[in-house]
Design an enzyme around this catalytic site. Structure first.
Site, PDB file in Angstrom:
ATOM      1  N   ALA A  29       0.856  -1.197   0.000  1.00 15.15           N
ATOM      2  CA  ALA A  29       0.000   0.000   0.000  1.00 15.15           C
ATOM      3  C   ALA A  29       0.887   1.240   0.000  1.00 15.15           C
ATOM      4  CB  ALA A  29      -0.930  -0.027   1.193  1.00 15.15           C
ATOM      5  N   ASN A  30       0.324   2.398   0.253  1.00 15.56           N
ATOM      6  CA  ASN A  30       1.133   3.626   0.334  1.00 15.56           C
ATOM      7  C   ASN A  30       0.566   4.545   1.408  1.00 15.56           C
ATOM      8  OD1 ASN A  30      -0.796   5.619  -0.936  1.00 15.56           O
ATOM      9  ND2 ASN A  30      -0.649   4.098  -2.580  1.00 15.56           N
ATOM     10  N   ARG A  31       1.215   5.677   1.621  1.00 14.02           N
ATOM     11  CA  ARG A  31       0.910   6.548   2.762  1.00 14.02           C
ATOM     12  C   ARG A  31      -0.203   7.555   2.533  1.00 14.02           C
ATOM     13  NH1 ARG A  31       4.802   5.634   6.503  1.00 14.02           N
ATOM     14  NH2 ARG A  31       6.800   4.886   5.736  1.00 14.02           N
ATOM     15  N   SER A  32      -0.968   7.420   1.469  1.00 14.32           N
ATOM     16  CA  SER A  32      -2.050   8.381   1.235  1.00 14.32           C
ATOM     17  C   SER A  32      -3.107   8.270   2.336  1.00 14.32           C
ATOM     18  CB  SER A  32      -2.685   8.098  -0.131  1.00 14.32           C
ATOM     19  OG  SER A  32      -3.883   8.825  -0.255  1.00 14.32           O
ATOM     20  N   ALA A  95      -4.130   7.850  -4.631  1.00 16.59           N
ATOM     21  CA  ALA A  95      -2.736   7.438  -4.852  1.00 16.59           C
ATOM     22  C   ALA A  95      -2.780   5.955  -5.231  1.00 16.59           C
ATOM     23  CB  ALA A  95      -1.919   7.658  -3.592  1.00 16.59           C
TER      24      ALA A  95
END
Ligand code: C5P
Length: 228
Positions: A29-32, A95
Protein backbone atom coordinates in the site's frame (compact mmCIF):
# COMPACT_ATOMS: atom_id res chain seq x y z
CA UNK A 1 -30.26 29.64 1.28
CA UNK A 2 -26.74 28.52 0.43
CA UNK A 3 -25.68 28.93 -3.19
CA UNK A 4 -25.63 25.59 -4.98
CA UNK A 5 -23.63 26.33 -8.12
CA UNK A 6 -23.08 22.63 -8.89
CA UNK A 7 -26.70 21.61 -8.47
CA UNK A 8 -27.62 18.99 -11.07
CA UNK A 9 -23.96 18.13 -11.77
CA UNK A 10 -22.52 14.71 -11.14
CA UNK A 11 -19.00 14.58 -9.74
CA UNK A 12 -16.83 11.49 -9.39
CA UNK A 13 -13.84 11.56 -7.03
CA UNK A 14 -11.24 8.90 -6.26
CA UNK A 15 -9.33 9.12 -2.98
CA UNK A 16 -6.95 7.32 -0.69
CA UNK A 17 -4.39 4.62 -1.38
CA UNK A 18 -4.99 1.30 -3.05
CA UNK A 19 -4.13 -1.95 -1.36
CA UNK A 20 -2.59 -4.67 -3.48
CA UNK A 21 -2.66 -8.16 -2.00
CA UNK A 22 0.45 -10.33 -1.82
CA UNK A 23 -1.36 -13.26 -0.18
CA UNK A 24 -4.44 -13.53 2.08
CA UNK A 25 -2.68 -11.73 4.96
CA UNK A 26 -0.19 -9.34 3.34
CA UNK A 27 -0.41 -6.38 1.01
CA UNK A 28 1.40 -3.48 -0.63
CA UNK A 29 0.00 0.00 0.00
CA UNK A 30 1.13 3.63 0.33
CA UNK A 31 0.91 6.55 2.76
CA UNK A 32 -2.05 8.38 1.24
CA UNK A 33 -4.55 9.42 3.93
CA UNK A 34 -7.42 10.28 1.58
CA UNK A 35 -7.86 13.64 3.30
CA UNK A 36 -7.54 15.78 0.16
CA UNK A 37 -10.01 13.70 -1.84
CA UNK A 38 -12.51 13.56 1.03
CA UNK A 39 -12.26 17.36 1.43
CA UNK A 40 -12.98 17.77 -2.29
CA UNK A 41 -15.97 15.44 -2.03
CA UNK A 42 -17.38 17.43 0.90
CA UNK A 43 -16.84 20.75 -0.93
CA UNK A 44 -18.51 19.46 -4.11
CA UNK A 45 -21.45 18.18 -2.07
CA UNK A 46 -21.75 21.53 -0.30
CA UNK A 47 -21.83 23.21 -3.71
CA UNK A 48 -24.88 21.12 -4.59
CA UNK A 49 -23.28 18.38 -6.70
CA UNK A 50 -24.31 14.75 -6.66
CA UNK A 51 -21.04 13.17 -5.53
CA UNK A 52 -19.73 9.63 -5.97
CA UNK A 53 -16.59 9.12 -3.89
CA UNK A 54 -14.60 5.97 -4.58
CA UNK A 55 -12.04 5.40 -1.89
CA UNK A 56 -9.30 3.00 -1.01
CA UNK A 57 -8.82 2.00 2.64
CA UNK A 58 -8.70 5.15 4.80
CA UNK A 59 -9.30 6.10 8.40
CA UNK A 60 -11.88 8.80 7.69
CA UNK A 61 -15.65 9.10 8.13
CA UNK A 62 -17.72 9.10 4.96
CA UNK A 63 -18.65 12.72 4.14
CA UNK A 64 -22.35 13.44 4.74
CA UNK A 65 -24.58 13.44 1.69
CA UNK A 66 -21.99 11.72 -0.50
CA UNK A 67 -22.33 8.25 -2.04
CA UNK A 68 -19.16 6.44 -0.96
CA UNK A 69 -17.88 3.22 -2.40
CA UNK A 70 -15.04 1.53 -0.54
CA UNK A 71 -12.61 -0.51 -2.59
CA UNK A 72 -9.19 -2.02 -2.03
CA UNK A 73 -7.20 -2.66 -5.20
CA UNK A 74 -6.59 -0.53 -8.28
CA UNK A 75 -8.58 -2.98 -10.37
CA UNK A 76 -11.56 -2.67 -8.03
CA UNK A 77 -11.20 1.12 -8.10
CA UNK A 78 -11.25 1.17 -11.91
CA UNK A 79 -14.37 -1.03 -12.00
CA UNK A 80 -16.15 1.24 -9.49
CA UNK A 81 -15.16 4.35 -11.47
CA UNK A 82 -16.46 2.85 -14.73
CA UNK A 83 -19.72 1.92 -13.00
CA UNK A 84 -20.15 5.50 -11.73
CA UNK A 85 -19.99 7.03 -15.22
CA UNK A 86 -21.31 9.13 -16.85
CA UNK A 87 -20.44 12.19 -14.78
CA UNK A 88 -19.88 15.86 -15.58
CA UNK A 89 -16.63 16.09 -13.65
CA UNK A 90 -14.09 13.48 -12.55
CA UNK A 91 -11.34 14.20 -10.03
CA UNK A 92 -8.65 11.56 -9.53
CA UNK A 93 -6.93 12.24 -6.24
CA UNK A 94 -6.32 8.62 -5.26
CA UNK A 95 -2.74 7.44 -4.85
CA UNK A 96 -3.20 4.35 -6.98
CA UNK A 97 -0.44 1.76 -6.65
CA UNK A 98 1.48 1.62 -9.91
CA UNK A 99 2.20 -2.06 -9.47
CA UNK A 100 0.63 -5.12 -7.96
CA UNK A 101 1.99 -8.60 -7.30
CA UNK A 102 1.77 -10.63 -10.49
CA UNK A 103 0.79 -13.90 -8.82
CA UNK A 104 -1.18 -13.40 -5.64
CA UNK A 105 -0.67 -16.28 -3.22
CA UNK A 106 -3.82 -18.30 -2.58
CA UNK A 107 -2.36 -19.22 0.83
CA UNK A 108 -0.02 -17.38 3.17
CA UNK A 109 3.53 -17.48 1.81
CA UNK A 110 5.70 -19.59 4.09
CA UNK A 111 9.34 -19.49 5.03
CA UNK A 112 10.93 -22.42 3.26
CA UNK A 113 14.36 -23.81 2.66
CA UNK A 114 14.02 -22.50 -0.90
CA UNK A 115 14.80 -19.03 0.49
CA UNK A 116 13.15 -15.64 0.21
CA UNK A 117 10.22 -15.59 -2.23
CA UNK A 118 10.71 -13.20 -5.13
CA UNK A 119 7.81 -10.76 -5.56
CA UNK A 120 7.23 -10.29 -9.23
CA UNK A 121 5.28 -7.09 -9.94
CA UNK A 122 2.97 -6.26 -12.80
CA UNK A 123 1.50 -2.95 -13.88
CA UNK A 124 -1.88 -1.77 -12.59
CA UNK A 125 -4.38 -0.08 -14.90
CA UNK A 126 -3.98 3.70 -15.03
CA UNK A 127 -7.46 4.84 -14.05
CA UNK A 128 -6.94 8.52 -14.88
CA UNK A 129 -5.50 7.77 -18.33
CA UNK A 130 -8.18 5.18 -19.05
CA UNK A 131 -11.03 7.58 -18.25
CA UNK A 132 -9.34 10.54 -19.99
CA UNK A 133 -9.18 8.50 -23.19
CA UNK A 134 -12.72 7.14 -23.22
CA UNK A 135 -14.57 7.92 -26.42
CA UNK A 136 -18.17 7.83 -25.30
CA UNK A 137 -18.26 8.37 -21.57
CA UNK A 138 -15.31 10.73 -21.04
CA UNK A 139 -16.43 13.30 -18.47
CA UNK A 140 -16.25 16.86 -19.91
CA UNK A 141 -13.81 17.90 -17.16
CA UNK A 142 -11.18 15.39 -16.02
CA UNK A 143 -8.75 16.46 -13.29
CA UNK A 144 -5.65 14.52 -12.23
CA UNK A 145 -3.20 14.96 -9.39
CA UNK A 146 0.57 14.82 -9.57
CA UNK A 147 2.26 14.00 -6.31
CA UNK A 148 6.01 14.28 -6.71
CA UNK A 149 9.03 14.31 -4.47
CA UNK A 150 11.27 16.16 -6.95
CA UNK A 151 11.09 18.22 -10.17
CA UNK A 152 7.43 18.90 -9.36
CA UNK A 153 6.36 21.18 -12.21
CA UNK A 154 8.47 19.42 -14.82
CA UNK A 155 7.05 16.01 -13.87
CA UNK A 156 3.51 17.39 -13.66
CA UNK A 157 3.80 18.85 -17.17
CA UNK A 158 5.01 15.53 -18.54
CA UNK A 159 2.12 13.79 -16.79
CA UNK A 160 -0.31 16.26 -18.32
CA UNK A 161 0.73 15.26 -21.81
CA UNK A 162 0.78 11.56 -21.01
CA UNK A 163 -2.55 11.21 -19.22
CA UNK A 164 -4.86 13.21 -21.47
CA UNK A 165 -6.66 14.98 -18.62
CA UNK A 166 -7.83 18.62 -18.63
CA UNK A 167 -6.24 19.95 -15.44
CA UNK A 168 -3.56 18.74 -13.07
CA UNK A 169 -3.19 19.64 -9.42
CA UNK A 170 0.50 19.24 -8.61
CA UNK A 171 1.76 18.89 -5.06
CA UNK A 172 5.10 18.21 -3.45
CA UNK A 173 4.90 15.15 -1.22
CA UNK A 174 8.56 14.90 -0.21
CA UNK A 175 8.95 13.82 3.44
CA UNK A 176 9.75 17.28 4.84
CA UNK A 177 6.45 18.76 3.60
CA UNK A 178 4.13 16.67 5.79
CA UNK A 179 1.58 16.59 2.96
CA UNK A 180 1.10 12.81 3.04
CA UNK A 181 -1.21 12.26 5.99
CA UNK A 182 -1.06 15.93 7.03
CA UNK A 183 -3.73 18.63 7.00
CA UNK A 184 -2.05 21.09 4.67
CA UNK A 185 -1.07 21.16 1.07
CA UNK A 186 0.82 23.46 -1.28
CA UNK A 187 -0.49 23.10 -4.79
CA UNK A 188 0.00 24.30 -8.34
CA UNK A 189 -2.87 24.20 -10.81
CA UNK A 190 -1.93 23.29 -14.38
CA UNK A 191 -4.49 24.14 -17.05
CA UNK A 192 -4.35 24.85 -20.77
CA UNK A 193 -4.64 28.22 -22.47
CA UNK A 194 -6.56 28.95 -25.67
CA UNK A 195 -3.66 27.81 -27.84
CA UNK A 196 -3.19 24.59 -25.85
CA UNK A 197 -0.16 25.94 -23.97
CA UNK A 198 0.19 24.80 -20.36
CA UNK A 199 -0.55 27.47 -17.75
CA UNK A 200 0.74 27.05 -14.20
CA UNK A 201 -0.71 28.82 -11.22
CA UNK A 202 0.98 28.45 -7.83
CA UNK A 203 -0.80 28.81 -4.50
CA UNK A 204 0.47 29.48 -1.00
CA UNK A 205 0.21 26.73 1.60
CA UNK A 206 -3.44 26.03 2.47
CA UNK A 207 -5.43 23.51 4.46
CA UNK A 208 -6.75 20.62 2.39
CA UNK A 209 -10.25 22.09 2.87
CA UNK A 210 -9.03 25.38 1.41
CA UNK A 211 -7.47 23.56 -1.54
CA UNK A 212 -10.81 21.79 -2.06
CA UNK A 213 -12.73 25.08 -1.93
CA UNK A 214 -10.34 26.68 -4.42
CA UNK A 215 -10.70 23.76 -6.81
CA UNK A 216 -14.50 23.76 -6.61
CA UNK A 217 -14.51 27.53 -7.18
CA UNK A 218 -12.41 27.03 -10.34
CA UNK A 219 -14.70 24.29 -11.54
CA UNK A 220 -17.77 26.45 -10.99
CA UNK A 221 -16.29 29.36 -12.91
CA UNK A 222 -15.22 27.13 -15.82
CA UNK A 223 -18.67 25.58 -16.04
CA UNK A 224 -20.34 28.99 -15.93
CA UNK A 225 -18.00 30.35 -18.63
CA UNK A 226 -18.59 27.42 -20.96
CA UNK A 227 -22.37 27.50 -20.63
CA UNK A 228 -22.53 31.19 -21.64
O1 C5P B 1 1.38 8.55 -12.74
P1 C5P B 1 0.96 9.07 -11.42
O2 C5P B 1 0.54 8.00 -10.49
O3 C5P B 1 1.95 9.97 -10.74
O4 C5P B 1 -0.29 9.98 -11.77
C1 C5P B 1 -1.03 10.60 -10.79
C2 C5P B 1 -2.46 10.78 -11.23
O5 C5P B 1 -2.93 9.64 -11.95
C3 C5P B 1 -3.41 10.92 -10.07
O6 C5P B 1 -4.50 11.74 -10.48
C4 C5P B 1 -3.83 9.52 -9.80
O7 C5P B 1 -5.07 9.44 -9.13
C5 C5P B 1 -3.92 8.95 -11.21
N1 C5P B 1 -3.63 7.51 -11.33
C6 C5P B 1 -4.66 6.63 -11.63
N2 C5P B 1 -4.36 5.29 -11.81
C7 C5P B 1 -3.09 4.85 -11.69
C8 C5P B 1 -2.05 5.74 -11.39
C9 C5P B 1 -2.35 7.07 -11.21
O8 C5P B 1 -5.80 7.05 -11.73
N3 C5P B 1 -2.84 3.56 -11.86
Amino acid sequence: PQAQPLKGRRVLITAGPTLEPIDPVRYIANRSSGKQGFAIAAAAQAAGAEVALISGPVDLDDPAGVTVEHVESAREMLAAVEAALPTDIAIFSAAVADWRVAHEGAQKLKKTAAGIPPLQLTENPDILATISNLRDKRPPLVIGFAAETEHLIENAKAKFARKGCDWIVANDVSPGTGVMGGDRNTVHLLTRGEGGEIKTESFAVMTKEEVAAMLIERIVSTMTDSSK
